[in-house]
Write a protein that holds these residues in place. Structure first.
Motif, PDB file in Angstrom:
ATOM      1  N   GLU A 266     103.252  16.432  29.524  1.00 50.54           N
ATOM      2  CA  GLU A 266     103.012  17.772  29.123  1.00 50.54           C
ATOM      3  C   GLU A 266     104.164  18.678  29.716  1.00 50.54           C
ATOM      4  O   GLU A 266     103.993  19.098  31.094  1.00 50.54           O
ATOM      5  N   THR A 267     104.940  19.446  29.152  1.00 58.11           N
ATOM      6  CA  THR A 267     105.725  20.148  29.753  1.00 58.11           C
ATOM      7  C   THR A 267     104.991  21.487  30.363  1.00 58.11           C
ATOM      8  O   THR A 267     105.431  21.832  31.367  1.00 58.11           O
TER       9      THR A 267
ATOM     10  N   ASP B 104     106.775  26.225  38.019  1.00 60.87           N
ATOM     11  CA  ASP B 104     107.222  24.830  38.084  1.00 60.87           C
ATOM     12  C   ASP B 104     107.096  23.967  38.844  1.00 60.87           C
ATOM     13  O   ASP B 104     106.665  22.997  38.979  1.00 60.87           O
TER      14      ASP B 104
END
Length: 557
Positions: free
Chosen positions: A112-113, A93
């Motif tokens: 975009e995740t 992340d």
């Protein structure tokens, strides 16, 4: 007992200076030698358990295979949903967030995740090495500020002192400073790329291919082959600027590399042709600067992703960024053609190890020169002179990566061992996960062995997901030495599934947590592994910090 090394450290990039206040002798709870992914994970887990840590690293960057070696994350198909630790997810992340904060992404890419900055086909998260460094440093920064973490960098282990079955201290040479620092620690974690502490501490270990009699593995040879080890590679990064000429000078032995052809290769290694790792059939790949992957998703279970080499390990896709932000995509070259087959770095004379490293760099530079001058183009011409070596993005010798990409290490002899029969779908008759009562995490990758120094072609075995046994972290004899990398109790064969980024990280987390747990409870690692109550308690500690001990009960393994 004091022992001296049998091989020298690798060639270095320029390192960050060691703080001037470092004493000649330090005392700490946990010493982690090696700042690759396993070493950083070990340090973080021990620090977050309240322990003091000294972390040493040979190169200027922390992160090992992700950073100084340049290789983007190799992961399993379900990584976005499950199958990695919470800390590893923080790393992933953090890389995505770094691009969102600092780079001129398009609005579509920013939203975009599961942002993949490079849109490489090898992984769902391909990124530049320096971004990985920045995120790892940020994860460690609070502990540096609190004074619980001291990092010695660049530093290499040169001696170790043992008393009975305990390691008392390790002496590190501070590269470029003419100094040595001896670190005394309650627990010592070997997170080096080659298992460098094992010979220094007198630990029992194995190298290369074990025999079939030793392991019971159907793919093992009849006789042990200690010097038969997977190739290492010296990776590099390129982009392509049309209309410009960035052709390098060829290495002095370019013709040697240009004609080198192992019997099983099917063509000279300096070509786009070579064995398919899974079928061993001769395969000719393509290389097309600025090729696109359209809407393809990186998933090596469905598509190995290596048919088009431009997109295979691309680490920056200019389509993700505002028009004009970058003149080119950026690509990491870690291809079969740069696998170095002529020698190993383990347990050889120091000068021989340095010679192999230098030769591996010349092989990689020869591959680049061949691409610039001889590689076939779609228009019928030859060569891509616009290919530009991006040493500024890797900061290593000769414009290459800072460190060689290591696939195989010395392996500690431990109370448990994972063998081919534990993982092989063909042997097991099903694809359900390998389970173990002493699980300290999970991993998944095919057994993927690259060509070896003993003349072997690829060995690729379809494998099940697996749990990581605590037993492969516990030495048979030494009480306070723990492995945190490719030096755990696997075999030459199963190392091919355990050597990838998320598994190394999980192993490192388990090692750091185990050291902290043993200090808290005044017990030994062997007692934790062998005692049901202690094992259950330790597994609860891991679960509470976000370590997944078991694969979920889903369809599709």
């Amino acid at each position: 007992m004091t022992t001296t090394p049998r091989s020298s450290p690798s060639v270095h990039g320029l390192g960050a200076p060691v703080p001037g206040g470092v004493a000649d002798r330090l005392t700490t709870d946990v010493l982690v030698v090696g700042g690759g992914l396993g070493g950083v994970a070990a340090a973080l887990s021990a620090l977050e358990a309240g322990r003091r840590v000294v972390l040493s690293e040979e190169y200027a960057w922390l992160g090992g295979q992700l950073t100084s070696q340049g290789v983007p994350l190799d992961e399993h198909s379900w990584v976005e949903q499950f199958g990695v630790t919470a800390r590893y997810r923080r790393l992933r992340d953090g890389i995505r967030d770094y691009y969102r904060r600092c780079y001129p992404l398009t609005e579509e890419a920013r939203g975009e995740t599961a942002l993949n900055p490079g849109n490489g086909m090898v992984s769902r998260l391909c990124a530049e090495p320096a971004v990985g460094v920045a995120v790892l440093e940020a994860m460690l920064a609070p502990h540096r500020a609190a004074g619980r973490l001291q990092v010695l960098q660049p530093a290499v282990p040169v001696r170790a002192r043992t008393e009975g079955d305990r390691v008392r201290d390790v002496t590190l040479r501070l590269e470029g400073r003419g100094r040595e620092v001896t670190v005394e620690a309650d627990y010592v974690i070997d997170a080096t790329e080659l298992g460098d502490l094992l010979p220094l501490t007198g630990a029992e270990y194995v190298t290369g291919f074990e025999s079939r009699e030793q392991t019971g593995e159907p793919s093992a040879p009849e006789q042990a082959q200690p010097a038969n080890q997977q190739a290492f590679s010296w990776c590099f990064v390129v982009d392509h600027v049309e209309g410009e000429d960035h052709t390098i000078d060829p290495p002095h032995d370019y013709e040697q590399w240009r004609t080198k052809q192992p019997d099983y290769w099917g063509a000279p290694m300096l070509s786009l042709t070579g064995p398919d790792p899974r079928t061993l059939e001769t395969l000719t790949r393509t290389f097309t600067p600025h090729a696109q992957t359209a809407d393809q998703v990186a998933d090596q279970a469905q598509n190995p992703g290596d048919r088009e080499l431009w997109t295979f390990r691309r680490i920056l896709d200019r389509a993700n960024f505002r028009p004009g932000a970058y003149p080119s995509d950026v690509v990491l070259v870690n291809w079969p053609m740069i696998d170095y087959l002529d020698g190993t770095l383990v347990d050889v004379d120091p000068e021989e190890a340095l010679a192999h490293q230098a030769a591996a760099r010349r092989q990689s530079l020869s591959m680049l020169y061949w691409l610039q001058t001889e590689a076939p183009r779609a228009d019928g011409g030859k060569g891509f002179p616009g290919l530009r070596l991006r040493g500024d993005l890797t900061q290593g010798p000769d414009g290459l990566a800072m460190a060689p990409y290591i696939r195989e290490s010395r392996r500690l002899l431990t109370v448990g061992t994972v063998t081919e029969t534990d993982l092989s779908i063909e042997h097991k008759g099903h694809a359900r996960p390998f389970t173990t009562h002493d699980s300290v995490g999970v991993g998944m990758y095919r057994v993927d062995l690259h060509p070896s120094t003993g003349g072997d072609n690829y060995l690729d075995i379809a494998s099940t997901p697996f749990e990581i046994p605590l037993g492969i972290l516990v030495p048979r004899r030494l009480e306070n030495l723990l492995p945190a990398g490719k030096n755990v109790g696997t075999t030459h064969i199963t190392n091919g599934a355990f050597r990838l980024h998320p598994v190394e990280w999980n192993i490192g987390e388990a090692a750091g947590s185990l050291a902290a747990f043993c200090l808290e409870r005044a017990v030994t690692p062997r007692a934790v592994q062998a005692t049901d109550g202690l094992l259950t308690e330790f597994q609860s500690v891991l679960t509470n910090t976000g370590v997944e001990l078991h694969w979920p009960d889903v369809v599709g393994y």
